[in-house]
Design a protein around this motif. Sequence first.
Motif, mmCIF file in Angstrom:
data_model
loop_
_atom_site.group_PDB
_atom_site.id
_atom_site.type_symbol
_atom_site.label_atom_id
_atom_site.label_comp_id
_atom_site.label_asym_id
_atom_site.label_seq_id
_atom_site.Cartn_x
_atom_site.Cartn_y
_atom_site.Cartn_z
ATOM 1 N N TYR B 78 45.491 49.877 38.487
ATOM 2 C CA TYR B 78 45.018 50.798 38.071
ATOM 3 C C TYR B 78 46.143 52.008 38.358
ATOM 4 C CZ TYR B 78 42.159 55.151 37.908
ATOM 5 O OH TYR B 78 41.697 56.149 37.673
ATOM 6 N N LYS B 186 38.118 49.476 38.529
ATOM 7 C CA LYS B 186 38.823 50.336 38.165
ATOM 8 C C LYS B 186 39.858 50.017 36.933
ATOM 9 C CE LYS B 186 40.867 52.884 41.794
ATOM 10 N NZ LYS B 186 40.053 53.892 41.952
ATOM 11 N N THR B 187 40.371 48.593 36.961
ATOM 12 C CA THR B 187 41.113 48.421 35.649
ATOM 13 C C THR B 187 40.265 48.330 34.389
ATOM 14 O OG1 THR B 187 42.551 47.205 37.164
ATOM 15 C CG2 THR B 187 42.531 46.775 34.722
#
Lengths: 254, 341
Positions: B78, B186-187
């Motif tokens: 991220y 998050k990604t």
Amino acid sequence: MFKHLNRPIAVLVLLSIGFFSTSFAADHRNLEEGFPTRTEDAYPIAFKALEFQAGASYEYEGDDKTHVGEFEPELKWGFMKNAHLGLGTPLTWRENGDHTNNGDIEIEGFYNFNVETQSLPAFALKTSVTAPSGVDSRGVDFQLLGILTRGWGQNRLHFNGGYTRNNGRESGERADLYTFGIGFDRPIDLDHLFVAELFVDQAPKKAIDPLFSYTLGLRKQLNPWSVLAFGLGGGFGAPEAVDFKATLAYQLGF
Amino acid sequence: MWRFLPILLTALIFLSSCQNWESKNEVFHLRGAYNNEFYKRHFKDFQLTTVAHWAHGRISDVLLSQPVDTVQADREFYDKSKWFLKHPAKTEPHQTYVGPEFARLAWRAVHAIDWTHQLHEQLYDIMTDSRIPSSEKITWINRAVDYYLSEPEVAFSPAPFEEVIMKRVGLMQQPWFKSFRKNWPKTTNIFWAFHWWHPVVYEAQLLYPDLNRQQEAVLKIDELFIEKVIPNPPNRMLLSREVMPRFSQLAPEAANIFDNLHMFHGIIYDILQSPDVKDKRREIYRMIDRMTVKPGDRTMAKNFPTPNPDLDPLVYPEVMWKGGGEMGRIMGHSMHHRMKG
């Protein structure tokens, strides 16, 4: 330099230069002879693609104390899936005034058998025919090059094994010539690629030892349709090996 | 020399019988006077495309490396993606360039992704080119879609998400479903943000055909993306019909193809992340077979609703990051049917 060319070659050169004004989509990582290394990777240009490449190089041959300049325009056409045809002509200027072979026409055919997988490298064959259209040129030469590409992570190694049938040979020259080379490439970032190679060639003259050459280079994608390449290299082994070579080349996909 | 040629050819014929022997089969993009217009007129936005495609390609290799601590790996990826947003490349990378190990595992998947990215570039270019009047855009779009679909081995279906992803793929019944989202939250957020940004640009291009106003609008979208969407990403994968309602009505085949591509990215990541899938190449190829174009698909292209027909592409409304949206509706509908069955 152009006075040593016949009319069809001059037309090809001028047409090729004209393509600088058009566009589109370069093949950033596809290693090709003269850009700036000699190494070929096992992949052709895409089906329906057209590609123009022009490379200018300077060599210093220390044994002969000769400066040599070369400009080679080349056109490629992806005429079917996994294969392309190429047409080029090397234009050479030698300080000693020897223009032999200047303006020969080279036609190449390239076929890729497979894409690299986790267990198999990619294989390709390239054949080329050199017509003796240039200055004092003799005999139709034939070349066959076997290519193998294998990668790990972002690195790739390329093995090139070549054979040339030297039909226009002079006395004391070999009829069959063999070449072997290893090339390497690795991205520096998304726009730049590092390339390196080591080649060994049988010299045409029987009395001469094998010629070793190396090149380190950089390819820079300028925009979606063009790539610039720069290389520096030299040679060792026989005294006839090139002492220093610099190459600057430009490629345009359209 | 010639003695070795039969041996070489025999070896190649033998190798070609190997299960994972595969041809490259790359095809050049469709030529048109509009080629590269987007690159020339919307360079800043083009650079964001390079980040989106870097992230989509690179994560496959990261997943193949099987990081032990996925929480840390997720955070690192991220952060790296955000760094790239500030330092984008000038040219767009092929997927083999950024995800070489994945390309060796599943070339056809990479080929399908790059081929669809080419369609995406074609349509951006057509929508940018001010020499093509608004009334003629669809003619050129259809020409590009025809060319895209002429490679059925790697062209995603132009049928809607409901047909391709829910029926043919059977997304919710797959053992790997959501395995990426659970482990890489998050990604996943970054990708869902990109899936807002990518279609919303088309909507702005359609609403602002004048090049100067279009450039202003696209720059405003880029600002919105960095300032509002990345910090507060959509809570689901948005569908084209939600983000580019007018463009989806104009070019429904393209809208569906892009939805199917976006979901294909997620499917790949789910399969690579899931410990339940041992033969990942086989499973990915099984999904490609289900998701590529089939006879009759083009007639279904318009079969989807348009929930936000008056959407302003220059704002990021709550409906994008809150509520179930179309994905929630479709999945709820599918679950309801399964429970009834």
